[in-house]
Design a protein around this motif. Structure first.
Motif, PDB file in Angstrom:
ATOM      1  N   HIS A 142      -5.796  33.011 -99.450  1.00 39.56           N
ATOM      2  CA  HIS A 142      -5.218  31.578 -99.155  1.00 39.56           C
ATOM      3  C   HIS A 142      -6.666  30.796 -99.197  1.00 39.56           C
ATOM      4  O   HIS A 142      -7.443  30.965 -98.045  1.00 39.56           O
ATOM      5  CB  HIS A 142      -4.275  31.432 -98.389  1.00 39.56           C
ATOM      6  CG  HIS A 142      -3.190  32.094 -98.296  1.00 39.56           C
ATOM      7  ND1 HIS A 142      -2.062  31.899 -99.158  1.00 39.56           N
ATOM      8  CD2 HIS A 142      -2.585  33.314 -97.700  1.00 39.56           C
ATOM      9  CE1 HIS A 142      -1.103  32.951 -99.055  1.00 39.56           C
ATOM     10  NE2 HIS A 142      -1.605  33.489 -98.232  1.00 39.56           N
ATOM     11  N   GLU A 184     -10.696  32.110 -91.181  1.00 35.76           N
ATOM     12  CA  GLU A 184     -11.348  32.814 -92.179  1.00 35.76           C
ATOM     13  C   GLU A 184     -11.343  34.347 -91.855  1.00 35.76           C
ATOM     14  O   GLU A 184     -11.089  35.033 -92.915  1.00 35.76           O
ATOM     15  CB  GLU A 184     -13.015  32.370 -92.039  1.00 35.76           C
ATOM     16  CG  GLU A 184     -13.098  30.947 -92.593  1.00 35.76           C
ATOM     17  CD  GLU A 184     -14.202  30.333 -92.089  1.00 35.76           C
ATOM     18  OE1 GLU A 184     -15.371  30.923 -91.892  1.00 35.76           O
ATOM     19  OE2 GLU A 184     -14.883  29.377 -92.764  1.00 35.76           O
ATOM     20  N   GLU A 203      -0.172  30.772 -92.263  1.00 33.50           N
ATOM     21  CA  GLU A 203      -0.515  30.717 -93.689  1.00 33.50           C
ATOM     22  C   GLU A 203      -1.735  31.540 -94.085  1.00 33.50           C
ATOM     23  O   GLU A 203      -1.857  32.472 -95.120  1.00 33.50           O
ATOM     24  CB  GLU A 203      -0.995  29.338 -94.025  1.00 33.50           C
ATOM     25  CG  GLU A 203      -1.336  28.991 -95.410  1.00 33.50           C
ATOM     26  CD  GLU A 203      -1.485  27.491 -95.819  1.00 33.50           C
ATOM     27  OE1 GLU A 203      -1.356  27.171 -97.031  1.00 33.50           O
ATOM     28  OE2 GLU A 203      -1.835  26.771 -94.836  1.00 33.50           O
ATOM     29  N   ALA A 204      -2.902  31.813 -93.165  1.00 32.80           N
ATOM     30  CA  ALA A 204      -3.976  32.564 -93.222  1.00 32.80           C
ATOM     31  C   ALA A 204      -3.481  33.857 -93.406  1.00 32.80           C
ATOM     32  O   ALA A 204      -4.204  34.628 -94.456  1.00 32.80           O
ATOM     33  CB  ALA A 204      -4.971  32.283 -92.337  1.00 32.80           C
ATOM     34  N   ALA A 231      -9.082  28.228 -98.019  1.00 31.24           N
ATOM     35  CA  ALA A 231      -9.270  27.378 -96.821  1.00 31.24           C
ATOM     36  C   ALA A 231      -9.043  25.974 -96.852  1.00 31.24           C
ATOM     37  O   ALA A 231      -9.306  25.401 -97.961  1.00 31.24           O
ATOM     38  CB  ALA A 231     -10.569  27.618 -96.224  1.00 31.24           C
ATOM     39  N   ILE A 247     -10.737  36.116-100.144  1.00 28.13           N
ATOM     40  CA  ILE A 247      -9.923  34.874 -99.629  1.00 28.13           C
ATOM     41  C   ILE A 247      -8.683  34.900-100.484  1.00 28.13           C
ATOM     42  O   ILE A 247      -8.734  34.262-101.532  1.00 28.13           O
ATOM     43  CB  ILE A 247     -10.610  33.792 -99.477  1.00 28.13           C
ATOM     44  CG1 ILE A 247     -12.143  34.016 -98.817  1.00 28.13           C
ATOM     45  CG2 ILE A 247      -9.972  32.533 -99.061  1.00 28.13           C
ATOM     46  CD1 ILE A 247     -11.856  34.186 -97.628  1.00 28.13           C
ATOM     47  N   HIS A 262      -9.002  35.972 -90.428  1.00 30.59           N
ATOM     48  CA  HIS A 262      -7.526  36.385 -90.819  1.00 30.59           C
ATOM     49  C   HIS A 262      -7.374  36.416 -92.271  1.00 30.59           C
ATOM     50  O   HIS A 262      -6.674  37.421 -92.775  1.00 30.59           O
ATOM     51  CB  HIS A 262      -6.435  35.442 -90.179  1.00 30.59           C
ATOM     52  CG  HIS A 262      -6.200  35.501 -88.994  1.00 30.59           C
ATOM     53  ND1 HIS A 262      -6.267  36.869 -88.133  1.00 30.59           N
ATOM     54  CD2 HIS A 262      -5.802  34.630 -87.769  1.00 30.59           C
ATOM     55  CE1 HIS A 262      -6.063  36.654 -86.954  1.00 30.59           C
ATOM     56  NE2 HIS A 262      -5.758  35.142 -86.641  1.00 30.59           N
ATOM     57  N   ARG A 263      -8.031  35.569 -93.085  1.00 33.47           N
ATOM     58  CA  ARG A 263      -7.786  35.533 -94.627  1.00 33.47           C
ATOM     59  C   ARG A 263      -8.630  36.905 -95.154  1.00 33.47           C
ATOM     60  O   ARG A 263      -7.920  37.679 -95.848  1.00 33.47           O
ATOM     61  CB  ARG A 263      -8.577  34.516 -95.292  1.00 33.47           C
ATOM     62  CG  ARG A 263      -7.747  33.029 -94.702  1.00 33.47           C
ATOM     63  CD  ARG A 263      -8.284  31.619 -95.529  1.00 33.47           C
ATOM     64  NE  ARG A 263      -7.742  30.603 -95.221  1.00 33.47           N
ATOM     65  CZ  ARG A 263      -8.162  29.801 -94.303  1.00 33.47           C
ATOM     66  NH1 ARG A 263      -9.296  30.039 -93.619  1.00 33.47           N
ATOM     67  NH2 ARG A 263      -7.532  28.813 -93.969  1.00 33.47           N
ATOM     68  N   GLU A 264      -9.735  37.166 -94.610  1.00 27.11           N
ATOM     69  CA  GLU A 264     -10.168  38.445 -94.921  1.00 27.11           C
ATOM     70  C   GLU A 264      -9.532  39.692 -94.557  1.00 27.11           C
ATOM     71  O   GLU A 264      -9.282  40.622 -95.172  1.00 27.11           O
ATOM     72  CB  GLU A 264     -11.741  38.487 -94.375  1.00 27.11           C
ATOM     73  CG  GLU A 264     -12.835  37.472 -94.776  1.00 27.11           C
ATOM     74  CD  GLU A 264     -13.945  37.582 -94.225  1.00 27.11           C
ATOM     75  OE1 GLU A 264     -14.109  38.452 -93.232  1.00 27.11           O
ATOM     76  OE2 GLU A 264     -14.968  36.614 -94.414  1.00 27.11           O
TER      77      GLU A 264
END
Length: 600
Positions: A418, A394, A334-335, A420, A416, A396-398
């Protein structure tokens, strides 16, 4: 035991009446049938092959694995080669001080410890005719009459357990580059399949300069040298750095679960008799305490357990359903979002591997007691691991936001993509026999697991004290620990292996972890340092085989008063394993500092 099918009906008829009536014996002992089979060898010679039914969990491990996610636990044991010159127990045939272990040394230690008799499954293999059974050839053979002398000698060698060990034990070149070479070997052993019709386990033995491979940390290697400089020196008078020996094991889960395997290898250490006596004494003490209770009280406790199991089973199944329903996707997937496929293609199918000694066991227990009277060592490190997982998510989201910005050419208002989540699911394996193998029991698969939802340490709650986060994790884990969830998971795996089609069993196994972000296994080792062939065991680290759908696994284990951590992860999920372990230690350091303030 069950018989191997006859090679051919004609050959069976030609060999005369069997010494065992199969049909009549099966009626008497439907699950304990031994028979002789003719393989059509020269001279009409027959070979007795015994089959033993595989455990349901062992069978399930074969059904549920995939080419990418093999069920092969891997671990290493590192020994220093320093023996006390005044060790009265050292026999004359043992190597001199400073010598490294070889495969022949390991085989000799194996036979002296009586491992073939205590754990015969080590000398079995999966039947090539029916993979529901193990099979092995006994040492005795009544059908050698008429065979040539050289054939008899060859068969005797193949039937001898020590000769059979040659298929499992090999000498190899010692890892040269500190940690890097050993890391690559562990990764290869985790991802390369084993031919289970040939062997269920193997060990690679090597020796080199103390501390050179990274299996023994430089700190421990320095301490080992410091402890021996007073008694050992080179001919020139300078201190002898000595050698280390590395035993790199891997085995298939059908042989045994990892905890049972380590417990079984406890019979290989020089202190095995002492360890067995301690286990016997503890079991005897508990039985005596149980007998002291009145009959009425024992009946009352049995009724309590029955009610606990029935009501707890309903609660556990409802909780598992809730976790599955509310976690439709793994947090790592998901991230990464749209960047997932690119990350997977770049990383490939390898594993990120790391290990380290984390802290003294007494210190970890002191931290746990300072936070709460019922907080455990496992609670401490589940909290630390969940903090590391959050930091990785975090990142991975970045990364996904940057990759999306590059792909679309449009600036993103926030990095971001998605948001957290406030919690993640953690899978915790549980050994149903308490991590030991009582006298008279052999290795097997006595493993269950439960899934718990623990708070994620997001940037929003970065000001929350680490000790408060630990308390939240402890509360979440305690709720599930008190339930029969591990027993239910064990029974479900048995039913799936015995009655469900293989494809359905695989889907069930993938969904059983409820899209957990990480598995955290806790293994309790020996309280004091043990020896193999008079060589001190300096360190031991195990690495979880990743099941389908679970991208990260951490083993927390204790040995000789030190808690250590090992990490196995998909490379796309954890690109830098050492950095991830560093995040775990960062959280632990924060817990230590805050717990000191609490005790003042």
């Amino acid at each position: 035991f069950l018989p191997v099918a006859a090679a051919a009906a004609g050959a069976a008829a030609a060999s005369g009446p069997s010494t065992l009536d199969d049909d009549q014996n099966h009626q008497r002992h439907p699950r304990r049938l031994i028979a002789r089979c003719d393989h059509g060898q020269e001279g009409g010679k027959t070979t007795t092959v015994l089959r033993k039914r595989m455990t349901s969990i062992g069978r399930f491990s074969m059904q549920s694995e995939t080419p990418r996610n093999l069920s092969i636990p891997t671990f290493f044991i590192a020994l220093s080669s320093k023996k006390s010159c005044d060790d009265a127990s050292a026999s004359a045939d043992l190597p001199s001080t400073g010598a490294g272990m070889s495969s022949s040394d390991f085989e000799s230690a194996w036979m002296r410890s009586g491992m073939p008799g205590r754990h015969p499954r080590f000398h079995s293999r999966v039947s090539s005719q029916d993979d529901r059974y193990f099979e092995y050839e006994p040492a005795e053979d009544d059908d050698a009459d008429g065979a040539r002398e050289d054939d008899a000698k060859k068969e005797a060698a193949e039937s001898d357990p020590k000769a059979e060990l040659h298929r499992h034990v090999r000498d190899t070149v010692h890892p040269s580059s500190y940690r890097t070479d050993l890391r690559m070997r562990i990764e290869r052993l985790l991802t390369e399949p084993l031919d289970l019709t040939d062997k269920l386990w193997e060990v690679f033995v090597s020796s080199g300069r103390l501390g050179s491979s990274g299996a023994i940390s430089r700190l421990k290697a320095g301490n080992a040298v410091a402890n021996t400089t007073s008694t050992t020196s080179t001919s020139s008078g300078s201190a002898d750095a000595g050698q280390e020996s590395l035993l790199l094991f891997r085995s298939h889960h059908s042989l045994a679960d990892g905890v049972s395997l380590i417990a079984a290898l406890g019979d290989l250490v020089d202190e095995a008799e002492e360890i067995r006596d301690m286990i016997k004494a503890e079991i005897k003490r508990r039985k005596a305490r149980s007998k002291e209770r009145s009959l009425l009280r024992r009946l009352y406790r049995s009724l309590q357990k029955l009610i606990w199991f029935c009501l707890g089973s309903i609660q556990s199944m409802m909780y598992q359903t809730y976790l599955l329903w509310t976690t439709p996707q793994n947090p790592f997937e998901e991230a990464l979002g749209d960047a997932l496929q690119e990350m997977q293609s770049v990383a490939g199918s390898g594993r990120s591997i790391s290990w380290c000694d984390a802290a003294p066991l007494d210190e970890v227990k002191a931290v746990a007691r300072a936070v709460g009277p019922k907080v455990t060592v496992n609670d401490v490190f589940v909290s630390c691991v969940s903090a590391a997982v959050t930091r990785q998510l975090e990142e991975h989201r970045e990364r996904a936001a940057v990759m999306k910005e590059v792909a679309t050419g449009q600036s993103q208002e926030t990095k971001i993509v998605h948001p957290a989540k406030s919690s993640i699911n953690v899978c915790v394996p549980v050994h149903l026999m308490g991590g030991i193998i009582p006298e008279g029991y052999s290795i097997g698969n006595k493993i269950g697991a439960f899934v718990a939802r623990v708070p994620a340490h997001t940037e929003v709650d970065s000001t929350t004290p680490a000790t408060d986060r630990l308390l939240s994790v402890h509360t979440s884990l305690a709720f599930v620990k008190r339930s029969p969830a591990p027993i239910l998971s064990y029974l479900a795996a048995r039913l799936a292996a015995d009655y469900l089609p293989e494809g359905l069993a695989k889907r069930l196994f993938r969904g059983a972890n409820a899209n957990s972000a990480v598995a955290v296994s806790n293994a309790r080792g020996f309280a004091k340092k043990v020896h193999i062939d008079s060589r001190p065991v300096e360190s031991a680290h195990g690495f979880l085989p990743l099941p389908p759908g679970l991208p990260c696994g951490v083993v927390v284990q204790s040995y000789a008063g030190v808690v250590s951590i090992s990490l196995t992860a998909e490379k796309w999920a954890v690109p830098d394993a050492d950095r991830f372990v560093g995040w775990i230690l960062d959280e632990y350091v924060a817990l230590c500092e805050e717990s000191r303030h609490r005790t003042r």
